[in-house]
Every structure is written in structure tokens, then in C-alpha cells.
Design a protein around this motif. Structure first.
Motif, PDB file in Angstrom:
ATOM      1  N   TYR A 253       0.805  -1.218   0.000  1.00 43.71           N
ATOM      2  CA  TYR A 253       0.000   0.000   0.000  1.00 43.71           C
ATOM      3  C   TYR A 253       0.842   1.275   0.000  1.00 43.71           C
ATOM      4  O   TYR A 253       0.320   2.372  -0.242  1.00 43.71           O
ATOM      5  CB  TYR A 253      -0.889   0.015   1.244  1.00 43.71           C
TER       6      TYR A 253
ATOM      7  N   THR B  67      -5.526  -5.160   5.892  1.00 42.30           N
ATOM      8  CA  THR B  67      -5.302  -3.882   5.203  1.00 42.30           C
ATOM      9  C   THR B  67      -6.334  -2.859   5.634  1.00 42.30           C
ATOM     10  O   THR B  67      -6.009  -1.669   5.814  1.00 42.30           O
ATOM     11  CB  THR B  67      -5.370  -4.079   3.675  1.00 42.30           C
TER      12      THR B  67
ATOM     13  N   TRP C 244      -5.228  -1.745   9.104  1.00 40.73           N
ATOM     14  CA  TRP C 244      -3.946  -1.026   9.063  1.00 40.73           C
ATOM     15  C   TRP C 244      -4.117   0.370   8.458  1.00 40.73           C
ATOM     16  O   TRP C 244      -3.572   1.353   8.963  1.00 40.73           O
ATOM     17  CB  TRP C 244      -2.941  -1.847   8.270  1.00 40.73           C
ATOM     18  N   GLY C 245      -4.860   0.450   7.365  1.00 33.70           N
ATOM     19  CA  GLY C 245      -5.071   1.742   6.725  1.00 33.70           C
ATOM     20  C   GLY C 245      -5.841   2.705   7.603  1.00 33.70           C
ATOM     21  O   GLY C 245      -5.509   3.895   7.704  1.00 33.70           O
ATOM     22  N   SER C 246      -6.889   2.212   8.251  1.00 35.99           N
ATOM     23  CA  SER C 246      -7.708   3.083   9.108  1.00 35.99           C
ATOM     24  C   SER C 246      -6.923   3.524  10.343  1.00 35.99           C
ATOM     25  O   SER C 246      -7.034   4.674  10.786  1.00 35.99           O
ATOM     26  CB  SER C 246      -8.987   2.355   9.524  1.00 35.99           C
TER      27      SER C 246
ATOM     28  N   ALA D 156      -4.465   6.251   9.278  1.00 35.59           N
ATOM     29  CA  ALA D 156      -5.079   7.484   8.775  1.00 35.59           C
ATOM     30  C   ALA D 156      -5.222   8.519   9.882  1.00 35.59           C
ATOM     31  O   ALA D 156      -5.188   9.728   9.627  1.00 35.59           O
ATOM     32  CB  ALA D 156      -6.440   7.176   8.154  1.00 35.59           C
TER      33      ALA D 156
ATOM     34  N   PHE E 227      -4.920   7.061   3.086  1.00 37.19           N
ATOM     35  CA  PHE E 227      -4.966   5.907   3.978  1.00 37.19           C
ATOM     36  C   PHE E 227      -6.390   5.383   4.141  1.00 37.19           C
ATOM     37  O   PHE E 227      -6.593   4.181   4.323  1.00 37.19           O
ATOM     38  CB  PHE E 227      -4.362   6.268   5.338  1.00 37.19           C
ATOM     39  N   SER E 228      -7.359   6.284   4.055  1.00 40.48           N
ATOM     40  CA  SER E 228      -8.751   5.819   4.108  1.00 40.48           C
ATOM     41  C   SER E 228      -9.078   4.990   2.869  1.00 40.48           C
ATOM     42  O   SER E 228      -9.829   4.020   2.939  1.00 40.48           O
ATOM     43  CB  SER E 228      -9.709   7.009   4.208  1.00 40.48           C
TER      44      SER E 228
ATOM     45  N   VAL F 149      -6.884   3.121   1.261  1.00 43.88           N
ATOM     46  CA  VAL F 149      -6.262   1.827   1.551  1.00 43.88           C
ATOM     47  C   VAL F 149      -7.197   0.982   2.411  1.00 43.88           C
ATOM     48  O   VAL F 149      -7.419  -0.213   2.144  1.00 43.88           O
ATOM     49  CB  VAL F 149      -4.903   2.026   2.258  1.00 43.88           C
ATOM     50  N   SER F 150      -7.761   1.610   3.432  1.00 50.03           N
ATOM     51  CA  SER F 150      -8.656   0.907   4.337  1.00 50.03           C
ATOM     52  C   SER F 150      -9.912   0.408   3.624  1.00 50.03           C
ATOM     53  O   SER F 150     -10.323  -0.748   3.779  1.00 50.03           O
ATOM     54  CB  SER F 150      -9.044   1.836   5.495  1.00 50.03           C
TER      55      SER F 150
END
Length: 801
Positions: free
Chosen positions: A230, A284, A287-289, A292, A304-305, A307-308
Motif C-alpha cells: 500500500y 489492510t 492497518w489503513g484506518s 489514517a 490511507f482511508s 487503503v482501508s
């Protein structure tokens, strides 16, 4: 060519016209000429909804390389139609937004729209191609065009670095996918996706299946920014906001999701597919959230949101594949997960597209995206605030917006894993709803940060580069349309349930659909008091508490050392690779031609000679050889004498004459072998070379005798003897192992009948080896362009002085 083929080629063809329109019609923004392209495509795809609703498909084939099984076959079903509508519909809104967002006076907009059209056509090529090689070609074109779009502001170092990172990771994934395609071709003997789906049972029993599965998923995960790949997505936010709104909310990052959805019927019966896809997606999402929250840049938070949210959709696709793990389907729990994935994919495109555009408006009208400098903008930018609030609340899963509905369905999908009864999933299944719940809390938090840190709180005009004000009406049209869709799809999900979502789900599970009939899709805003509603309530309550106490617990991010991040690992790998390649290059790039020839010939001896020894390929049967005449013996001795003379020559003139004697002797060989055209060519080339050598070397100093070590001379002796012996062995073996008609006989018999030429050599060069000749001309053309560019650049620098 059908309309479906033309829909892919239309953006490419129009991209050719953009530079001319940009130069000739500077008084009209170029975007107005480009806007009809996605608009017309969107209308065309809308007209096909009726076909897919009735389980119909559209297919057409153009023959390309039939001998290799490569056909330009396009195929439109419910799944490809969904993605085509997103690509063209969001594309039209992004182009409209870009007309007002980008400054035509300071931007090279012709480049921007050319890159955007190339990307649009490439994405359509991915989702509409049935042939995997064609799909891969367009797949890599999206990587190249996205590289150009992300690095559009190439004067910025971060833009260049972000473009490079996205290129490296997505091209790596694409090459992995190509390996998977080749393995799948070995199993199915076809490059057709539909053919692979029809042979899914045979694929499951093949030893190549696991390798193909992993390689396909590497391609999908890199493109859709799944953990750990990511890291390219946040850096890609250096691109202009229209690019972010298009590539990273609706199109490029969705290509990996499309690949997983499309190949679920192929690999979905494998338990590995379920576990890898669902767990990677779920982690993922968390991790993304989680990451963020600590971002301070609006677009970084949204990156990043993204990604989430991509992880959320990926996990639903993985869980949905469980429907293929059973011999009979009595309930539609897992099919419902696929429906949820499709619905949230649509919802994400609407609310994330509007949020990116709103973030771009904030940056455009205030001069910053740093939430530490923003605040109190609600009264200055009421429309932008409303758009942001609708998009963020939908992303957080708050009713009555569309994100709430798909988030409820997401929780249902994660809870359905508790009912799995294969592969000992019972002991691990609790992780699915638990991680989904925790990740959703962080999702709620970063959604609130986007809205309230930007538009409420204390106004800080001293930290802003511009006096804030609402954006022009033209810049607001696109995000307003997307925000309206967020509300409409939340209140009336039935608008797309039967027409778009249901056909797309049926396309992912064609065999199950054929067995059980159409998948009924029922989406409503109220399902009563359910476990999912209770989970949502918990998310909202804990999310509000977390936002209120944000300053107290945000220090937890300091526990994660910067040196241990994936970005740092990427930078170290890149640095080590660059340093290692420099050392390797400096080792073999000595600047001496003799060393390069030594490397080449040594490699040839080891590779070819080793193969002959390993395969016991040498054979010699002199009875089939032509007799050797006295003239050939004399010419061979002359060549040997000339070659040896070169080694002992004490002046360049002597060496050149001896070398010329060898070349002229070769020409005489061609005469004896009845090849006058080759003899004439050899004589001309040899004469030119000797003349040029004499002219060049006349001005060089005299040769000086240099003492070389015994090892140096021994190396050269071994290599030269080895090459001579190897070529002799190969020639003798090849001449002694003729098992069929020689290729020369084929050329002699068919040069006139197949190519219409009596000169066999010319026919071979132009027709039988036409691609070789074309590529040689292409290489020469590229070299000529490179030389011309360097001369032009040097001339421009001299003029600047």
C-alpha cells in the motif's frame, strides 16, 4: 470493429487530437473538448444495462496473433459493465472538475488530458478484455499512464518520487500476474478468461494452480494497495487532485479488485484463495484506518482511508468465495458478501470521489491541506462543508447515507464466517468480525477528523496562504453530483440493486447462477434490530469517545519508530539496489572493448557449451557433408594466416590490411558458395570499413607495446580457442542431425508462391523475417531520435549561454 472495441480505442484515438486542439484553440479550455469522450462512453454503456439485466452478454473478436492464441476479444457482462460505468462516469466528472481546478496559463494541460485519456482507455481495456494477454497489455499501460499522471508536476521532487514508487510496485505486480497468466495457459491451453472459468475444476487439480494463484494475487494486491504494497498510494497523493479523485477512488486502485472478482470463479474453489484474500483485505482495512488517524494532510488522510476501504472490499470478495467451497448452496450468506463488495465498491467511488474533490477545493481556496492550519471554514465554504460532511458520514457508516448500508452488509459478511465449517475455521473465525469492528471504529474517527478539523473549531487566517472563500460554481458541480448520489443510493438503493449489482454478482458466480438461477438482491435502509445494527451503534459510540479524547491517546503513534516502517524498508531496498548495481556496473564497465567481448564470449562458451555437454548433443557424420575442394582449403589457410597476422602486427596499418584480407576472403567464399548478392554486400562493407579505419587510425599515435600478464594472455587464448571450437562443434552437429526438410528448401520452394518474390534473400528479409527487419528499423529509429534529442538539447544549452 464493433462499438465495444471502439469504446476502448476511442480515448486513445482522441488523445492524438488533444495537442492540436490545445495549440489551435487556446481561448477555449482543452477540457471542454475532452469532456465529451467519457460522457459519450458513459451513455453508450448505460444503453447496455438492459442486456446485462436479462443475463445477456456482448462479445466480439478481432484476430491478432491466432498462432499464439492471442485475440483481441472484448466481453461485456454485468461485472465489466459496472466498472465501465465507473470509469466513464467518474471520468466525465473529474474532467469537468479539472477544467476549473487546473490553471490553464501555468499548466501544460495538453499533456494532462493526453495522459488521462490514455489511462481511461487502458482501464476500459482491462475490464472489457477476455484475452488475458490483451488484459495484461492494458494492465501495464495503466501503470505507465498513472506514472505520468502522478508525476505530472514533475518539477516537484515528491511528485517524481511518488510516481517512481507507484511504477516500481505496480509493474512488479504486473510482471507477477504475467507469470500467473502463462502458468494458467499451461493448464488450460488458452488465454481466454471464460475458457479458464469453464475449466476451473481441472485447474484445481493441477500442480501449477498454487503458483498461478499466488502470482495473480500479487498483481491484484500491488494494484489495489493491499498490505504490504500500500505504501505507493499515500505518496501518489502528490498528483493533482483530479488525478487523485479519478485514479485512487474509482479506477486504478479498483483494477486489483476487478482482477480478484473476475478470477474468483477460476480460483475461488481453492481454500488458499479464501484465506489469503479475506485476511489480507481485513488486515489492510485495519492497518489503513489505524494509520489514517495520525496524518495531518487532508489528502494523506484520504489516501490511507482509501487503503482501508479497498481492504474492506477485498475482504468481502475473499469471504464471498466461500460460496464455492460447498457442493450445494442452501443459503446465500457468502453470495451476499459478494453483493456487499459490489455495492460498497460503487459507494466508495461516490463518497471518496466527492471527498477528494472537496479536499482539492479546500487546498485551492486556502493554499493548504494541513488540518493543523485549517479550521472554522464552515461559514466561508458552506457548500464544500456540506459535500464533505455527506461523504465523510457515508464513509463512517452513518445512516441514511449509502455507506451505512454497505457497511451493515460488510458486518454481515464478517459474521457469516462464524458459520464456516471447513479447514478448522471455527477457531479463527472470531477474528473476522473483531478486526472488522476495530477497523470500523478507526474509520469513524478519521471520517470525523476530515470534517470537523477542517470546517469547525478555531479559524486561523494567519496560517493560510489565501483568504478562504467558496469555490466557483463550475468546480462544485462534480462533487455535488457525487454527494447527491451518496444520498440517493442511501435512501433508494433499489435504483441500482436489480440493474447493476445483481448482474455483476451473477457474473462473478456464473456457474452458481446457472445452477440456482438469478441472485436476488434486496437492499433496504432498515432491517430491524440486528447484531449488525448493534455493532454499528458500538462503532459510533466508541468513535465519538475516541474523537473527544483524541489528544489523550494519539501519542500511541509515537510508539511506532519511523525506522521500522515499510516506507523506510522500501527506501533501504531501493538504496541498496542502486548501490549494488553501481558496484556491479563499475566492475564490468571497464571502458575496454576487449573486456566486453571477453564477457560475451565466455558466457557463450559456458551456456552453449555446457548445454551441448549436458544434453550429449554433439554428433558428426561426415558422409552427409559436401566435399571440400582445394580452393576452399586455400581460402581457409589464407583466412587463418590473416587472422594470425593481426595478432603480431606492430602497426595499425598492418592490422587493418590483414583484417581486410580476412574480410575479402570471406567474400570469395560466398562466390564459391553461389551467393553473389552476399559476396557483393561483403565486398562493399569490407571496402567501406577498411577505408574508414584507415582514415580514423591515421591520426592516432603509433602502437606501443604493452606488457600483459600471463594470466591475461592465457584468458584470451582460452576464450578464443573455446569460441572457435564451440562454433565448429555446433556447425558440425547441426549439419549431422538433419531430421527433416531444411529451412533453405522451404524458402526456395515458397518464396515466390507465398511472397511473390524471386530473390530469396530479399523475400526472407522483408516477408519471412519481416518482424526482425521491422524491429531493426525501429531500433535504428530510436537511436536516431536519441542522437537528435541530445544534439538539440546541447544546442539549446549553448544558445542559453
Amino acid at each position: 470493429m464493433t462499438l465495444l472495441h471502439f469504446s476502448i480505442l476511442f480515448p486513445f484515438l482522441f488523445a492524438i487530437l488533444v495537442p492540436a486542439l490545445y495549440r489551435k484553440l487556446r481561448f477555449i479550455p482543452t477540457g471542454w473538448f475532452v469532456l465529451p469522450v467519457p460522457a459519450l462512453l458513459f451513455i453508450y454503456f448505460l444503453t447496455n444495462i438492459g442486456t446485462t439485466m436479462n443475463d445477456g452478454t456482448i462479445s466480439s473478436t478481432i484476430s491478432w496473433i491466432p498462432s499464439l492464441g492471442i485475440q483481441f476479444t472484448v466481453y461485456l457482462d454485468g461485472l465489466s459493465l459496472l466498472f465501465s460505468l465507473l470509469i466513464s462516469g467518474i471520468g466525465a466528472l473529474v474532467i469537468l472538475y479539472s477544467i476549473y481546478y487546473l490553471n490553464g496559463e501555468n499548466e501544460k494541460l495538453n499533456n494532462f488530458y493526453v495522459f488521462l485519456l490514455l489511462f481511461m482507455g487502458s482501464m476500459l481495456g482491462i475490464v472489457l478484455s477476455d484475452n488475458m494477454i490483451i488484459m495484461y497489455t492494458f494492465w501495464e499501460l495503466t501503470s505507465v499512464s498513472s506514472f505520468l499522471l502522478i508525476g505530472y508536476w514533475h518539477h516537484r521532487k515528491k511528485s517524481r518520487e511518488g510516481a517512481q514508487k507507484s511504477m516500481i510496485l505496480t509493474i512488479f505486480g504486473g510482471l507477477c500476474m504475467l507469470g500467473g497468466i502463462l502458468l494458467l495457459n499451461q493448464i488450460t491451453h488458452s488465454f481466454s478468461i471464460r475458457e479458464a472459468i469453464s475449466q476451473s475444476a481441472e485447474i484445481m487439480n493441477d500442480p501449477f494452480m498454487a503458483g498461478a494463484l499466488i502470482l495473480f494475487l500479487l498483481g491484484a494486491f500491488t494494484k489495489s494497495a493491499q498490505f504490504p504494497f500500500y505504501i505507493w498510494l499515500p505518496d501518489a497523493m502528490e498528483a493533482p487532485t483530479p488525478v487523485s479523485a479519478y485514479l485512487h477512488s474509482a479506477t486504478m486502485v479498483k483494477a486489483g479488485l476487478y482482477l480478484v472478482a473476475r478470477f474468483t470463479p477460476v480460483f475461488g474453489m481453492a481454500p488458499e484463495w479464501f484465506w489469503i484474500v479475506s485476511l489480507t483485505g481485513l488486515f489492510t482495512m485495519f492497518w489503513g484506518s489505524f494509520h489514517a488517524i495520525k496524518q495531518s494532510d487532508l489528502k494523506s488522510i484520504l489516501a490511507f482511508s482509501t487503503v482501508s476501504q479497498l481492504g474492506l472490499i477485498m475482504s468481502l470478495l475473499g469471504v464471498g468465495s466461500a460460496a464455492l467451497q460447498f457442493d450445494s448452496i442452501d443459503d446465500n450468506l457468502y453470495i451476499a458478501s459478494i453483493v456487499a463488495a459490489i455495492f460498497h465498491l460503487i459507494n466508495h467511488a461516490t463518497f471518496k470521489g466527492s471527498l477528494f474533490m472537496a479536499a482539492g477545493i479546500v487546498d485551492h481556496e486556502t493554499g493548504t491541506r494541513d488540518i493543523r492550519k485549517l479550521g472554522g471554514l464552515m461559514s466561508f465554504m458552506p457548500v464544500t462543508f456540506t459535500i464533505s460532511m455527506i461523504g465523510a458520514f457515508s464513509m463512517a457508516g452513518i445512516p441514511p447515507f449509502n455507506g451505512f448500508l454497505s457497511k451493515e452488509m460488510f458486518f454481515s459478511g464478517m459474521l457469516s464466517v462464524l458459520k464456516l465449517n471447513f479447514l478448522q475455521a471455527e477457531s479463527w473465525s472470531i477474528l473476522f468480525p473483531a478486526i472488522a469492528w476495530i477497523g470500523s471504529i478507526f474509520t469513524f474517527l478519521y471520517s470525523m477528523i476530515v470534517v470537523f478539523k477542517t470546517f469547525t473549531g478555531k479559524f486561523q487566517p494567519q496560517k493560510l496562504k489565501k483568504k478562504p472563500h467558496e469555490a466557483p460554481a463550475g468546480m462544485l458541480i462534480s462533487p455535488v453530483i457525487l454527494g447527491t448520489l451518496v444520498v440517493l443510493l442511501g435512501l433508494f438503493p433499489g435504483l441500482i440493486a436489480k440493474s447493476i449489482i445483481e448482474p455483476a454478482a451473477g457474473a462473478i458466480f456464473p456457474k452458481l447462477q446457472a445452477h440456482t438461477g438469478a441472485f436476488p438482491v434486496h437492499i433496504s435502509i432498515w432491517h430491524g434490530f440486528t447484531v449488525e445494527l448493534l455493532i454499528t451503534a458500538g462503532v459510533i459510540i466508541l468513535g465519538i469517545l475516541g474523537y473527544i479524547t483524541l489528544r489523550k491517546w494519539q501519542a500511541v503513534y509515537k510508539l511506532f519508530p519511523e525506522k521500522l516502517t515499510l516506507n523506510k524498508a522500501y527506501e533501504k531496498i531501493l538504496h541498496a539496489a542502486g548501490k549494488g548495481s553501481n558496484k556491479l556496473t563499475n566492475f564490468y564497465m571497464t571502458g575496454f572493448l576487449r573486456d566486453y567481448l571477453a564477457y560475451t564470449f565466455a558466457f557463450l562458451i559456458v551456456l552453449a557449451g555446457g548445454t551441448i555437454i549436458y544434453k550429449c548433443a554433439f554428433s558428426f557424420y561426415p558422409k552427409d557433408s559436401a566435399p571440400i575442394g582445394i580452393y576452399e582449403v586455400i581460402l581457409a589457410l589464407v583466412m587463418a594466416a590473416g587472422s594470425i597476422s593481426i595478432l603480431f602486427a606492430k602497426s595499425r596499418l598492418t592490422a587493418i590490411i590483414a583484417l581486410g584480407a580476412v574480410g575479402y576472403t570471406v567474400a570469395l567464399f560466398f562466390v564459391f558458395f553461389r551467393a553473389p548478392d552476399l559476396a557483393l554486400t561483403q565486398l562493399i562493407i569490407e571496402t567501406v570499413y577498411v577505408a574508414l579505419f584507415l582514415l580514423c587510425f591515421y591520426y592516432l599515435p603509433k602502437l606501443q607495446k604493452r606488457s600483459k600478464s600471463v594470466g591475461f594472455k592465457a584468458r584470451n587464448l582460452v576464450i578464443s580457442i573455446g569460441v572457435g571450437a564451440l562454433v565448429t562443434v555446433i556447425a558440425l552437429s547441426a549439419n549431422s542431425q538433419r531430421s527433416g526438410e531444411t529451412i533453405s528448401d522451404y524458402f526456395l520452394k515458397n518464396s515466390y508462391t507465398l511472397a511473390g518474390g524471386k530473390n530469396v534473400v530479399n523475400v526472407i528479409l522483408v516477408d519471412f523475417r519481416g518482424f526482425d527487419t521491422m524491429f531493426e528499423i525501429t531500433v535504428l529509429g530510436i537511436a536516431a531520435l536519441g542522437i537528435f534529442s541530445m544534439i538539440k538539447l546541447r544546442k539549446a544549452k549553448e544558445e542559453d549561454r
